[in-house]
Design a protein around this motif. Structure first.
Motif, PDB file in Angstrom:
ATOM      1  N   GLN A   1      53.409 -47.981 -18.037  1.00 21.65           N
ATOM      2  CA  GLN A   1      52.517 -46.878 -18.387  1.00 21.65           C
ATOM      3  C   GLN A   1      52.764 -45.676 -17.483  1.00 21.65           C
ATOM      4  N   TYR A   2      53.500 -45.907 -16.382  1.00 22.43           N
ATOM      5  CA  TYR A   2      53.787 -44.844 -15.416  1.00 22.43           C
ATOM      6  C   TYR A   2      55.283 -44.662 -15.191  1.00 22.43           C
ATOM      7  N   ASN A   3      56.098 -45.500 -15.811  1.00 21.85           N
ATOM      8  CA  ASN A   3      57.549 -45.449 -15.627  1.00 21.85           C
ATOM      9  C   ASN A   3      58.239 -45.595 -16.988  1.00 21.85           C
ATOM     10  N   SER A   4      59.393 -44.976 -17.114  1.00 16.98           N
ATOM     11  CA  SER A   4      60.098 -44.978 -18.394  1.00 16.98           C
ATOM     12  C   SER A   4      60.549 -46.381 -18.786  1.00 16.98           C
TER      13      SER A   4
ATOM     14  N   TYR B   1      74.084 -44.852 -37.822  1.00 11.32           N
ATOM     15  CA  TYR B   1      72.637 -44.648 -37.638  1.00 11.32           C
ATOM     16  C   TYR B   1      72.297 -44.175 -36.217  1.00 11.32           C
ATOM     17  N   ALA B   2      73.309 -43.832 -35.431  1.00 14.00           N
ATOM     18  CA  ALA B   2      73.089 -43.450 -34.034  1.00 14.00           C
ATOM     19  C   ALA B   2      72.166 -42.235 -33.924  1.00 14.00           C
ATOM     20  N   ASP B   3      72.387 -41.221 -34.771  1.00 14.09           N
ATOM     21  CA  ASP B   3      71.571 -40.007 -34.700  1.00 14.09           C
ATOM     22  C   ASP B   3      70.108 -40.302 -35.035  1.00 14.09           C
ATOM     23  N   GLU B   4      69.889 -41.185 -36.022  1.00 13.71           N
ATOM     24  CA  GLU B   4      68.524 -41.549 -36.396  1.00 13.71           C
ATOM     25  C   GLU B   4      67.822 -42.258 -35.237  1.00 13.71           C
ATOM     26  N   TYR B   5      68.565 -43.121 -34.560  1.00 20.41           N
ATOM     27  CA  TYR B   5      67.989 -43.839 -33.418  1.00 20.41           C
ATOM     28  C   TYR B   5      67.713 -42.883 -32.261  1.00 20.41           C
ATOM     29  N   LYS B   6      68.636 -41.958 -32.021  1.00 20.96           N
ATOM     30  CA  LYS B   6      68.449 -40.979 -30.943  1.00 20.96           C
ATOM     31  C   LYS B   6      67.221 -40.102 -31.218  1.00 20.96           C
ATOM     32  N   ALA B   7      66.989 -39.779 -32.475  1.00 22.16           N
ATOM     33  CA  ALA B   7      65.815 -38.975 -32.832  1.00 22.16           C
ATOM     34  C   ALA B   7      64.527 -39.727 -32.498  1.00 22.16           C
ATOM     35  N   LEU B   8      64.528 -41.037 -32.749  1.00 21.28           N
ATOM     36  CA  LEU B   8      63.364 -41.862 -32.388  1.00 21.28           C
ATOM     37  C   LEU B   8      63.184 -41.891 -30.875  1.00 21.28           C
ATOM     38  N   GLU B   9      64.290 -41.979 -30.150  1.00 24.99           N
ATOM     39  CA  GLU B   9      64.209 -41.973 -28.681  1.00 24.99           C
ATOM     40  C   GLU B   9      63.623 -40.658 -28.174  1.00 24.99           C
ATOM     41  N   THR B  10      64.053 -39.552 -28.769  1.00 22.99           N
ATOM     42  CA  THR B  10      63.541 -38.231 -28.364  1.00 22.99           C
ATOM     43  C   THR B  10      62.047 -38.123 -28.648  1.00 22.99           C
ATOM     44  N   GLU B  11      61.652 -38.585 -29.832  1.00 22.10           N
ATOM     45  CA  GLU B  11      60.241 -38.556 -30.205  1.00 22.10           C
ATOM     46  C   GLU B  11      59.417 -39.414 -29.253  1.00 22.10           C
ATOM     47  N   ARG B  12      59.966 -40.574 -28.912  1.00 17.09           N
ATOM     48  CA  ARG B  12      59.226 -41.463 -28.006  1.00 17.09           C
ATOM     49  C   ARG B  12      59.170 -40.882 -26.594  1.00 17.09           C
ATOM     50  N   PHE B  13      60.199 -40.147 -26.180  1.00 18.41           N
ATOM     51  CA  PHE B  13      60.205 -39.528 -24.853  1.00 18.41           C
ATOM     52  C   PHE B  13      59.026 -38.567 -24.714  1.00 18.41           C
ATOM     53  N   VAL B  14      58.743 -37.836 -25.773  1.00 19.62           N
ATOM     54  CA  VAL B  14      57.601 -36.907 -25.764  1.00 19.62           C
ATOM     55  C   VAL B  14      56.294 -37.683 -25.647  1.00 19.62           C
ATOM     56  N   VAL B  15      56.166 -38.762 -26.453  1.00 22.13           N
ATOM     57  CA  VAL B  15      54.965 -39.604 -26.413  1.00 22.13           C
ATOM     58  C   VAL B  15      54.784 -40.214 -25.028  1.00 22.13           C
ATOM     59  N   GLU B  16      55.893 -40.667 -24.444  1.00 26.51           N
ATOM     60  CA  GLU B  16      55.852 -41.292 -23.125  1.00 26.51           C
ATOM     61  C   GLU B  16      55.352 -40.321 -22.062  1.00 26.51           C
ATOM     62  N   LYS B  17      55.827 -39.080 -22.109  1.00 21.79           N
ATOM     63  CA  LYS B  17      55.393 -38.075 -21.137  1.00 21.79           C
ATOM     64  C   LYS B  17      53.892 -37.779 -21.272  1.00 21.79           C
ATOM     65  N   GLU B  18      53.426 -37.715 -22.505  1.00 20.17           N
ATOM     66  CA  GLU B  18      51.986 -37.506 -22.722  1.00 20.17           C
ATOM     67  C   GLU B  18      51.183 -38.683 -22.188  1.00 20.17           C
ATOM     68  N   LEU B  19      51.701 -39.889 -22.412  1.00 18.00           N
ATOM     69  CA  LEU B  19      51.014 -41.090 -21.936  1.00 18.00           C
ATOM     70  C   LEU B  19      50.953 -41.113 -20.409  1.00 18.00           C
ATOM     71  N   PHE B  20      52.068 -40.720 -19.770  1.00 16.27           N
ATOM     72  CA  PHE B  20      52.077 -40.654 -18.301  1.00 16.27           C
ATOM     73  C   PHE B  20      50.980 -39.696 -17.815  1.00 16.27           C
TER      74      PHE B  20
ATOM     75  N   LYS C   1      42.647 -41.190 -26.322  1.00 18.46           N
ATOM     76  CA  LYS C   1      43.979 -40.576 -26.316  1.00 18.46           C
ATOM     77  C   LYS C   1      45.033 -41.602 -25.904  1.00 18.46           C
ATOM     78  N   MET C   2      44.712 -42.412 -24.883  1.00 18.75           N
ATOM     79  CA  MET C   2      45.642 -43.447 -24.422  1.00 18.75           C
ATOM     80  C   MET C   2      45.963 -44.431 -25.546  1.00 18.75           C
ATOM     81  N   LYS C   3      44.921 -44.894 -26.228  1.00 16.74           N
ATOM     82  CA  LYS C   3      45.123 -45.870 -27.305  1.00 16.74           C
ATOM     83  C   LYS C   3      45.920 -45.265 -28.459  1.00 16.74           C
ATOM     84  N   SER C   4      45.678 -43.998 -28.757  1.00 14.44           N
ATOM     85  CA  SER C   4      46.409 -43.320 -29.818  1.00 14.44           C
ATOM     86  C   SER C   4      47.901 -43.221 -29.486  1.00 14.44           C
ATOM     87  N   LEU C   5      48.198 -42.859 -28.236  1.00 12.47           N
ATOM     88  CA  LEU C   5      49.592 -42.757 -27.805  1.00 12.47           C
ATOM     89  C   LEU C   5      50.272 -44.125 -27.795  1.00 12.47           C
ATOM     90  N   GLN C   6      49.534 -45.152 -27.356  1.00 14.23           N
ATOM     91  CA  GLN C   6      50.094 -46.508 -27.358  1.00 14.23           C
ATOM     92  C   GLN C   6      50.381 -46.971 -28.778  1.00 14.23           C
TER      93      GLN C   6
END
Length: 566
Positions: free
Chosen positions: A297-300, A318-337, A358-363
């Motif tokens: 919850q505090y580390n990537s 499918y690499a680009d599709e997976y990378k897009a998910l990683e980018t989207e999750r990176f944003v969510v992760e930063k908000e969660l932190f 907010k925490m539960k929504s991000l999770q």
């Protein structure tokens, strides 16, 4: 891995193997080789029983189970203390009185040879498969994470176990398991401390528990009667009791551990020691997984924990599709932190309804992204195993522990694999020698002959376990797979033993036929997924008893009619 890690890992494993083989190298009697000369004290019995059950799967899968689903899995073990009491009162005194080498010898005395062989055969099937899985489980995960060759890992783990198990028999298993459990407990406590130490300074242990609770990870008890849920209080107490009765009371890999006790009392104390410590131990291992969840919850953390799946996707279209998910999750992760930091900054952070929501929504969003990643992985390879629970804890170990301690935690995993596999091979060799081979001998043989045969059969099962490991496929969560295999066979075997102990009017023909019918029914129930697997133990046990009693009643009625007609 650094040089220090390799040194710690190699030194730990080689010491256990060499010490075990040297300490128990001389045997002149079959009882010394197969029952350890009945020299084990209660604490040795208890540790050996615990180490036999606590395979590498326990220390790889259980933290991952808690990371994803919380503490509810501990309910699986609620029936264990009840089972220990029953086994201490009924099974142990009888086994010691009859001076048996295996649990199945008793069945021939009570019924006949074919019932004994059938039950031994059921044990050999399920435990032979399980032995392969206990080798395969750490091998496939370590190979995926570290890039080591899977087949070579299977062979190395299997050969190390074969060396000291064949050399020293039951006593070697018991002696090495004490060292292995010491390594395991030391490693897990160190890992737990380092996880907490890696949290932000303001996040104390109590606050970490609050965060886990607010995230739904501390829901230990489920009193529902929901058959869609594998783990409830009722499935644990009822289904778990029958599974544990079967495993500890009739599975030779466990029976052999307490048959090595100095006396009935020492064996009973050893089992009660296991009954008192096992549930807290599993609770602690699950808690380690929950703390890993809090840590992330505090580390990537990666979008998907199985690196071999990720590598396959990144090399595909499918690499680009997976990378897009990683980018989207990176944003969510930063908000969660940021949300977690805000909650940790004040003592009342977890009482702030908006922050918690907010925490539960991000999770929840994080979970959705992980599921989408699995979909992408399956588009690349429809046969890929997308359940990554078994990779969570090893990912934490390799990416967050200091050098030297990585080697120690890998030694924990491999020590657990070796301790459990050694017990299984020891039991498989003993059962094959005593229940199958020896009873077919028509001439007298000396002690050395049967010791030699036991060693050969143990080595044979070791090679077969390696072969099973080399052809196995990862199946959902590994700790579930082992328990599913046990649930398919254990209820039937337990029912046979309960018939032998308590229902005296039932004879061998009825038991034999009932056991075959029951096994077919249970396999069918599992195959068509009619009911959660834990309940198969209860159904199998009750079914074989009822069918055997019905067949015996019909036989008696037919016999009485025949006598009247004459």
């Amino acid at each position: 891995m650094q040089l220090e890690d390799w040194l710690v890992l190699a030194t730990t494993l080689l010491f256990i193997v060499i010490y075990g083989a040297w300490k128990t190298r001389k045997h002149s009697k079959v009882s010394d080789y197969l029952r350890g000369g009945n020299s084990a004290k209660w604490w040795t019995v208890g540790i050996s029983v615990m180490a036999t059950q606590a395979s590498a799967i326990t220390f790889l899968s259980t933290p991952g189970q808690a990371f994803h689903d919380g503490m509810g899995f501990v309910q699986f073990y609620f029936g264990l203390p009840i089972a220990m009491i029953i086994i201490c009162m009924v099974f142990i005194p009888l086994y010691h009185k009859l001076k048996v080498y295996t649990a199945y010898e008793f069945l021939e005395q009570r019924f006949d040879g074919k019932t004994r062989v059938l039950t031994a055969f059921l044990f050999l099937i399920q435990r032979g498969l399980s032995a392969g899985i206990t080798i395969f489980a750490p091998a496939i995960i370590l190979s995926a994470v570290l890039g080591w060759d899977l087949y070579l890992l299977n062979i190395i783990i299997g050969v190390l176990v074969i060396i000291y198990t064949v050399s020293g028999g039951t006593k070697a298993v018991s002696v090495t398991q004490k060292q292995q459990m010491a390594v395991i407990f030391a490693g897990m406590f160190i890992a737990f401390y380092l996880i907490l130490d890696g949290l932000p300074e303001e996040v104390t242990f109590s606050k970490a528990l609050e965060i886990a609770g607010a995230s739904g990870k501390m829901d230990v008890l489920d009193f529902s009667f929901d058959f869609e849920n594998n783990y409830t209080v009722w499935s644990g107490i009822i289904g778990g009791t029958f599974l544990m009765l079967s495993y500890f009371g009739t599975d030779q890999s466990q029976v052999q551990r307490y048959l090595s006790g100095q006396s009935v009392k020492q064996s009973q104390l050893g089992l009660m020691f296991n009954g008192l410590l096992k549930v807290p131990m599993q609770f602690f291992i699950l808690l380690v997984g929950v703390m890993v969840f809090v840590f992330y919850q505090y580390n990537s953390a990666p979008l998907h924990f199985n690196p071999s799946n990720v590598s396959e996707v990144m090399a595909s279209d499918y690499a680009d599709e997976y990378k897009a998910l990683e980018t989207e999750r990176f944003v969510v992760e930063k908000e969660l932190f940021a949300v977690q930091a805000a909650m940790a900054a004040t003592t009342d952070g977890l009482k702030d309804g908006q922050l918690v929501a907010k925490m539960k929504s991000l999770q929840a969003t994080d979970k959705e992204l992980r599921e989408k990643a699995k979909t992408v992985i399956l588009q690349v390879n429809e046969n890929a195993t997308v359940n990554d629970k078994d990779y969570v804890f090893i990912h934490y170990i390799l990416n967050n522990l200091p050098k030297g301690l990585i080697g120690l935690l890998l030694a924990v995993i491999l020590s657990a694999a070796m301790s459990s596999t050694a017990s299984e091979l020891n039991a498989l060799g003993t059962t094959t020698t005593i229940d199958i081979y020896k009873r077919r001998q028509t001439q007298e043989r000396d002690e050395a002959f049967y010791i030699s045969k036991s060693k050969w059969f143990t080595a044979m099962w070791g090679v077969l376990a390696i072969l099973v490991a080399c052809v196995a496929n990862l199946f959902e969560n590994l700790i579930q797979l082992v328990n599913i295999i046990g649930s398919i066979f254990y209820g039937n075997v337990l029912g046979i033993f309960l018939l032998a102990f308590f229902i005296k009017f039932v004879r061998s023909r009825a038991v034999f036929l009932a056991a075959i019918v029951t096994q077919v029914v249970i396999i069918g129930l599992w195959f068509w997924d009619v009911i959660p697997y834990l309940w198969l133990n209860l159904i199998g046990c009750v079914l074989v008893i009822l069918i055997a009693m019905l067949i015996q009643s019909l036989d008696n009625r037919q016999k009485n009619r025949g006598q009247i007609s004459h």
